[in-house]
Motif scaffolding. Sequence first.
Motif, PDB file in Angstrom:
ATOM      1  N   ARG A 173       0.769  -1.271  -0.019  1.00  0.00           N
ATOM      2  CA  ARG A 173      -0.062  -0.061   0.018  1.00  0.00           C
ATOM      3  C   ARG A 173       0.960   1.337   0.148  1.00  0.00           C
ATOM      4  NH1 ARG A 173      -2.394  -0.153   6.077  1.00  0.00           N
ATOM      5  NH2 ARG A 173      -0.842   1.193   7.039  1.00  0.00           N
ATOM      6  N   GLU A 174       2.361   1.189   0.277  1.00  0.00           N
ATOM      7  CA  GLU A 174       2.901   2.431  -0.006  1.00  0.00           C
ATOM      8  C   GLU A 174       3.142   2.676  -1.526  1.00  0.00           C
ATOM      9  OE1 GLU A 174       3.414  -0.762   2.157  1.00  0.00           O
ATOM     10  OE2 GLU A 174       5.806  -0.489   2.087  1.00  0.00           O
ATOM     11  N   ASN A 175       2.829   1.800  -2.337  1.00  0.00           N
ATOM     12  CA  ASN A 175       3.123   1.796  -3.563  1.00  0.00           C
ATOM     13  C   ASN A 175       1.481   1.968  -4.510  1.00  0.00           C
ATOM     14  OD1 ASN A 175       5.760   2.036  -3.347  1.00  0.00           O
ATOM     15  ND2 ASN A 175       5.946  -0.077  -3.318  1.00  0.00           N
ATOM     16  N   PHE A 176       0.859   1.108  -4.079  1.00  0.00           N
ATOM     17  CA  PHE A 176      -0.626   0.942  -4.889  1.00  0.00           C
ATOM     18  C   PHE A 176      -1.886   1.519  -4.022  1.00  0.00           C
ATOM     19  CE2 PHE A 176       0.434  -1.617  -8.511  1.00  0.00           C
ATOM     20  CZ  PHE A 176       1.615  -1.988  -8.525  1.00  0.00           C
ATOM     21  N   SER A 177      -2.433   2.284  -4.580  1.00  0.00           N
ATOM     22  CA  SER A 177      -3.516   2.594  -3.524  1.00  0.00           C
ATOM     23  C   SER A 177      -4.622   1.758  -3.654  1.00  0.00           C
ATOM     24  CB  SER A 177      -4.186   4.116  -4.046  1.00  0.00           C
ATOM     25  OG  SER A 177      -4.921   3.889  -5.110  1.00  0.00           O
ATOM     26  N   GLN A 186       2.105   4.551 -11.424  1.00  0.00           N
ATOM     27  CA  GLN A 186       1.446   4.864  -9.908  1.00  0.00           C
ATOM     28  C   GLN A 186       2.527   5.923  -9.301  1.00  0.00           C
ATOM     29  OE1 GLN A 186      -1.164   3.437  -9.932  1.00  0.00           O
ATOM     30  NE2 GLN A 186      -0.442   2.016 -11.455  1.00  0.00           N
ATOM     31  N   GLU A 187       1.907   6.694  -8.345  1.00  0.00           N
ATOM     32  CA  GLU A 187       2.703   7.618  -7.660  1.00  0.00           C
ATOM     33  C   GLU A 187       2.817   6.904  -6.196  1.00  0.00           C
ATOM     34  OE1 GLU A 187       4.278  10.000 -10.340  1.00  0.00           O
ATOM     35  OE2 GLU A 187       4.855  10.244  -8.123  1.00  0.00           O
ATOM     36  N   PRO A 188       3.951   6.816  -5.342  1.00  0.00           N
ATOM     37  CA  PRO A 188       3.939   6.476  -4.110  1.00  0.00           C
ATOM     38  C   PRO A 188       2.767   7.118  -3.314  1.00  0.00           C
ATOM     39  CG  PRO A 188       6.164   6.997  -4.828  1.00  0.00           C
ATOM     40  CD  PRO A 188       5.342   7.571  -5.799  1.00  0.00           C
ATOM     41  N   THR A 189       2.074   6.238  -2.618  1.00  0.00           N
ATOM     42  CA  THR A 189       0.838   6.671  -1.681  1.00  0.00           C
ATOM     43  C   THR A 189       1.231   7.587  -0.651  1.00  0.00           C
ATOM     44  OG1 THR A 189       0.747   4.665  -0.494  1.00  0.00           O
ATOM     45  CG2 THR A 189      -0.383   4.800  -2.761  1.00  0.00           C
ATOM     46  N   LYS A 231       1.819   6.154   2.215  1.00  0.00           N
ATOM     47  CA  LYS A 231       1.308   5.566   3.265  1.00  0.00           C
ATOM     48  C   LYS A 231       2.245   4.730   3.933  1.00  0.00           C
ATOM     49  CE  LYS A 231      -3.794   4.853   2.721  1.00  0.00           C
ATOM     50  NZ  LYS A 231      -4.170   4.055   1.732  1.00  0.00           N
ATOM     51  N   GLU A 232       2.233   4.521   5.025  1.00  0.00           N
ATOM     52  CA  GLU A 232       3.415   3.265   5.536  1.00  0.00           C
ATOM     53  C   GLU A 232       3.017   2.044   5.597  1.00  0.00           C
ATOM     54  OE1 GLU A 232       5.341   6.371   9.138  1.00  0.00           O
ATOM     55  OE2 GLU A 232       4.160   4.556   9.653  1.00  0.00           O
ATOM     56  N   MET A 233       4.012   1.359   5.683  1.00  0.00           N
ATOM     57  CA  MET A 233       4.136  -0.217   5.747  1.00  0.00           C
ATOM     58  C   MET A 233       2.909  -0.567   6.895  1.00  0.00           C
ATOM     59  SD  MET A 233       7.249  -2.741   5.919  1.00  0.00           S
ATOM     60  CE  MET A 233       7.703  -2.536   7.357  1.00  0.00           C
ATOM     61  N   PRO A 234       1.948  -1.626   6.556  1.00  0.00           N
ATOM     62  CA  PRO A 234       1.055  -1.904   7.607  1.00  0.00           C
ATOM     63  C   PRO A 234       1.709  -2.548   8.759  1.00  0.00           C
ATOM     64  CG  PRO A 234       0.695  -3.492   5.842  1.00  0.00           C
ATOM     65  CD  PRO A 234       1.744  -2.314   5.455  1.00  0.00           C
ATOM     66  N   GLY A 273       6.059  -9.774  -1.997  1.00  0.00           N
ATOM     67  CA  GLY A 273       5.350  -8.717  -2.905  1.00  0.00           C
ATOM     68  C   GLY A 273       6.235  -7.489  -3.581  1.00  0.00           C
ATOM     69  N   TYR A 274       7.556  -7.755  -2.845  1.00  0.00           N
ATOM     70  CA  TYR A 274       8.613  -6.735  -3.257  1.00  0.00           C
ATOM     71  C   TYR A 274       9.154  -6.942  -4.792  1.00  0.00           C
ATOM     72  CZ  TYR A 274       9.102  -5.307   1.454  1.00  0.00           C
ATOM     73  OH  TYR A 274       8.952  -4.736   2.682  1.00  0.00           O
TER      74      TYR A 274
END
Lengths: 317, 507, 526
Positions: C129-133, C149-152, C154-157, C202-203
């Motif tokens: 979710r840091e990369n995909f909204s 995509q722009e980085p969102t 958000k932080e790592m869950p 997922g990296y």
Amino acid sequence: MTLFFSLIQIVAIPAISPLFVGIIRKLKARMQSRVGADIFQPYRDLSKLFKKDEIISKDASWITKIAPYIIFTVTVVVGAAVPIVTTIIPSFTPGFSLLPLSDFIVMVYLLALGTFFLALAGMDSGSGFGGFGSSREMMVAALAEGGLFFSLLVASVASGSGHVPSMVVSLQTLPFTSFMPLIVAFLAFFIALLAENNRFPVDNPSTHLELTMIHEAMILEYSGKRLALMEWATANKLVIFIALGANIFFPWGVAASLEGHAILLAFVLFSLKTGALLFSIAFIESTMAKFRVFRVPDLLFTSFVLAVTALCIIITF
Amino acid sequence: MTHFGTAFIMLSFFLAYRATGSFSFDVWRAAAGAIDPMMQTFIFLAALIGFGTKAGIIPLHIWLPEAHPAAPSHVSALMSGVMIKTAIFMFIRIFFDFFPIASIEWGLTFLVLGGISSLLGVLYALSEHDLKRLLAYHSVENIGIILLGFGASLTFMSLGYEKFALFALAAALYHTLNHAIFKALLFLGAGSVVAATGTRNMEEYGGLVRLLPFTSAFFLIGSLAISAFPPFNGFASEWLTFQALFIGIVSASIIVKAIFIFAIASLTFTGGLAAACFVKAFGVTFLARPRSEEATHAHESEWPMLAAMGILAVLTLVIGVGSGFVISLLVGIVASIWLSNPSTLAFPFRQFIETRSQFADILPLDTVAVITLAVFVVLTVAIMVLSRSRKVSYGRTWDCGTELGPRMEITSTSFSRSLITIFQGILRPTKQTDVEYHDEEMRYFIKSQEVRTGIGDPYRQALYRPLSAALTMVASRVRLVQSGNINMYILYVFITLIALIVWAARS
Amino acid sequence: MTDFMTILGRYGLTYAAEREGNILLFDVPAVELEQVVRTLKHEHHLPLKTVAAADERTNKGVFRIHYVFGIPKEGVFLVPTLSVSEADATFPSLTLVDQEFSVYEQEIMTFFGLVPKGHPRAERILLHRENFSEDLYPLRKDFAWNAKQEPTGKEMPAFQQFDGEGVYEIPVGPVHAGIIEPGHFRFSVLGEEILKLEPRLGYVHKGTEKLFETLPMERKVALAERISGDSSFHHALAFAQAIEALAAAELSERAKLLRVIYAELERLANHFNDIAFIMLDTGLSFGGSQGTRLRERALQWNERLSGNRFLRGVIVPGGVTCDIDAETVRKFQDDLEVLEEDFREIIEAAKESDSLLNRLHGTGRLDAKIGRDHGVVGIAARAVGINIDARADFPYAAYDGLQWSVPTESSGDVCARFFVRIREVHQSFRLLSQALTLLPHTKGNLTASIGNLPFEAHAVGIVEGWRGDIVYFIATDDLGALSRVKVRDPSFLNWQVFPYVVTNDIVPDFPLINKSFNLSYTGNDL
């Protein structure tokens, strides 16, 4: 003359320790069907590290900065008192000699001081790897001390002295038949050597797997000149242990004077003895798997029991 | 426990009165040889239990880790540094001064007790994550070390080796002095930390080396001293104790040799484990990042507290480096107990003391200190000069590509977990895990998990609870006498009167 | 060819089915889905091979979710299919029926935006979710394959916390010290004991399945080869087989035998590597250096035979591109004998090393029930006694004409996975020896021609890669072009049991356990 000799004795171990490490690596490479690097490569590695810039963790404190110096100092100071080719104790003026340093308890505890600061440095950067590295190192050090101390105590009781050079001199005159307990004590000492110097089967000095490391994990955050000092200190400590093992438990040939032919003979015998020890270490490292962490205490207690057995034999007969 | 100890002390003195007819110490000294051996054993046993409780020997130690942490830190310093040493003082008085005819079993008993206390003390300290309880257990350990020297001295005395006994007792006294100094230093340091953060729980410390620079430096010196590293004072007294014990292993009987070997082994392992414990204590408390909010807001203590710690820190170094002087001083003191002219002592045995016949040069820690310092300075200057053109920059700790948070540093409990697991036969650790699932049917989706660890307490379980249960049971039976009925009480008085009249008439 | 309606009848199902290539596809209403799945899986013990969703809104106006069950020994797949409308965008979760469905349903939720109703933990996987909204669904047809995509921000869950005093966390990765793929492991540790492990993958998500829909046909095989580099050949083979099933192509005997030879070569190279590194991770450098030497010999044979060390460019739909002439066959057979003898000696030496066996025994035990519940495949499954191997269950290429056996162990620990590999090496040598003996006596074209693909058809290609079975489920649209390629690498399933394998172990044993599985990060992430 003695001043010159004293200065040589102080720098001797730091000067030859990278060579010892290079020899072990070469032997291991050969046993793995590889050519391996040249035996003088560790010198080049150290020189390269000294020329590099350093990065220090923001979470680290002055302990990280000062620890390599303390650890290296300790190995130099203890190394100066270890007899290599002669049992003469270095002195600077009459009355100021390195005699107190050659007491075996002082040696063991000074080296432990180095370990203490190494463990603190491992915790200082706040990384999980350094933390568990320090925990494992202190576990091994606490348990190995029994075998190490008692094996040296056996030699001390057999020779009637607490200072290592005097031990060597007295043990040289011991009849062969009395040597059996010393051989048992040497086995205990050898296990302690492997444990304290982070070799197989306790630790793997050439692993890249952080989760398995003990010694390497504590120095993960070091770079540049401080890393060079740490690695050099590790090599120094190895040579100290090898020299102690070779000269105390197989004391023949160590010169009692500074005469040329005695020194030469001592040098040749020293090379043979240490060569055999280096080969043993390389052999163990190439043919065994590393012990699981919780099997190591069994090994260290074995070392302790062997040394106590040797001690009992000595004091009973 | 205080009452328990006091009761036994009084019992010991009463028995002595019974044997000699007086409470005067001089009378005891004079009459010592004439006391019946059985009575003597009881006097010693009662004294051992009574003063042992005060000193904190295992298994009489259970009050120590509760009491010392509960007090304000400067009081804890006094308690650990001075109060428990009064028991040592009394041991020396009773066994060497008043009744100097102890048989060898007593010396060996003290050796064994000392060895056990030192080992168990340090193992329990390793399992603690309350800083002051950790220090309290280390007091138990160090009392054990003192008793090793004391026991050796007693053994040599009963074997007739007066000079060795002197030597061993000097070692015990040296350690008493040293422990007082470095334990006080450590408790003051702990007090400073507790005052700054508001908690005694080490799991909430971290990173204090930057916020409390002086406290951390002084605590480090205290840690180095208690872990017996040269050239600090702890090393000097442990070295001396070792030498005393080494003498014992060449003595006559097998049993004595075996016990001395046990004593040396326990001292060796204690040293190593204590160092491990203080790497944990210092490292978790002061180094790396703060583990809690309180730790981030800590501030250094006021200058009086720092001055106190500073003086003690300097003392640890001075007394260690000047060990030669201190040892000769102590031998003189000890000799005043029995010997007339200490300066004429010579060492005929060729054991571990080289060359000199005086005590002053046994352990020239000053030489060691000077040489180490010289090498350190030369080395540091040389390297600084050679690498002055290299840059040193600061960056993040290696985090493998993620952010490091406060949960990602090693904790006090985890640090010593391996050692506790190795010694689980003695420590009996417990671990309880609770898991909560999303769905009771499927054990694959966990909602929350918790683990709780602890250390077994065999003393309370096996010794004190049964004892106090028995005591309570007896007391409740006896309580039946107190019926509250005044007629019963008049009856008791009447019966007692009759009994007294009959007895008076008889005699 | 068996009558497919009787097959359905065998399982008590009375739906209308379309027979396409090797699959029987039938639509099932949502309310009956659970019952059908229970019948097929629990009553008749048919293995679930994959679950594939497809966006067919342009053609049929719905999303379709295909549940692919295999009928072993018959080479047929039963595919009950669920239709999900865009308005509804939910489907009934089967996770509580069988844990195996969990990760498939999470994947469908991530990439298609369809929510599994009743899933205990319906969250997005693989797309960080840091990369995909959270409102992007890459495998829907309206998402462009080259959308940036722009980085969102958000932080790592947050990872699940293991409460308790003294518990600390060790984060390892995604950047590792050795040359391995990126993945993050969050350990909760008490001293040396691992309390909990939470992997985050997922990296290396590359959008492979989307690319399958956009690349031209000639590049698709190359794409398959690059999903997981060490299984290049098998991935390409599975894809080719799916195409061949769709096109009903018949391969020559020679092509089939050659496929067996190349497949077993790939298996050998990888098993040598794993055996070497398992020994190396315990510190036994002797075993490590010898094993990697054998691997190098295998890779050199790959290059000699195909021009590529990883056998890339060998597979085309319809056959193979590289032949082996008679003289090379002889040289190869001789060298294989030498290699086998070498291998035998190394393993004898390893078996005598007490220190090695002590490290391997009891470490990283996978409980058989947990393995079965999660549907583990491949080496991990065979190490707990589950006898599955696509070469035996769904025979392909020339395997059903050759003599060999499927080795299983039962203890489920590192030692078991080590010995499964050793025994599979011996089976590979056996297969290679038979295939090489038969090869000079077979004739035929190397490639058969593939005509146009049928419209709106589906097919399954399944092979036993060296890790486990690789399943490709493909679908064509109304113009005969591939509209959906679902790739199921064995790592996708096996990663799910990872947290359960380490809970009784200590931290220093983790690299060994990880290596004993040697799962593909990129095969999982696609």
